[in-house]
Design a protein around this motif. Sequence first.
Motif, short mmCIF file in Angstrom:
data_model
loop_
_atom_site.label_atom_id
_atom_site.label_comp_id
_atom_site.label_asym_id
_atom_site.label_seq_id
_atom_site.Cartn_x
_atom_site.Cartn_y
_atom_site.Cartn_z
N VAL A 1 0.84 -1.20 0.00
CA VAL A 1 0.00 0.00 0.00
C VAL A 1 0.87 1.25 0.00
CG1 VAL A 1 -1.81 1.26 1.22
CG2 VAL A 1 -1.81 -1.23 1.26
N ASP B 1 -0.25 7.93 -1.72
CA ASP B 1 -1.03 8.11 -2.95
C ASP B 1 -2.21 9.04 -2.69
OD1 ASP B 1 -1.92 7.19 -5.71
OD2 ASP B 1 -3.63 6.59 -4.48
N GLN C 1 -4.11 0.68 -6.52
CA GLN C 1 -3.03 0.01 -5.76
C GLN C 1 -2.97 -1.46 -6.17
OE1 GLN C 1 -1.37 1.38 -2.72
NE2 GLN C 1 -2.38 3.37 -2.71
N ALA D 1 -4.89 -2.35 0.07
CA ALA D 1 -5.30 -0.97 0.35
C ALA D 1 -6.72 -0.95 0.90
CB ALA D 1 -5.20 -0.12 -0.92
#
Length: 198
Positions: free
Chosen positions: A8, A12, A78, A161
């Motif tokens: 993860v 982001d 992800q 994620a």
Amino acid sequence: MARLFGYVDVTDSGFMAAVLSIAFNPLFWNVVARWEHKTRALSQVFGSPRAACYCLGAVILMLNCVRSHCFTEAMKSQPKLEGLDCHWVYYMGLAILAVGTLFVISSFLALGFTGTFLGDYFGILMEAKVTSFPFSVLDNPMYWGSTAIYLGWSLMHASPAGLLLTAVVAISYTIAVLYEGPFTEEIYRQKQKGAKNK
């Protein structure tokens, strides 16, 4: 859990948007509902407590759609976890999602719209505590059903994620319960006190 972090990217922007939307929703509805309970401002603006509650409920539903979109987009951006990317995990996720959906829908049916969307903060009180299913099985079934939906969705997508975001959902709801529970109990305690004084 440490293995999940390897898959993860928490920096982001999509992941951060999902975390923010997850944390924002219960904070928003609790702050607005307490403000309404204290001031009755929304009831005055919308002309009645019921209309104000319905409007807040509509906003909460829209925010939940945004949260679910952010959650899904974060998962899609992800990598998948190979160990979860198999049929049995997919079907286990589907089963968990189905149970979560059952809890959410049955909670809504037991509470009604105003019971679900903080009507007690608007002065729209239920006659008695709901003890039928799913409340006979667990406390706060709407929250835990929603958490189960996200868990199932994450497993169906083999998404580390998603699993991490599901933990954020669970933590957010746990905090919300700690915040809401005593306040709601006090609202009903005041109702009983008022009824005894009549």
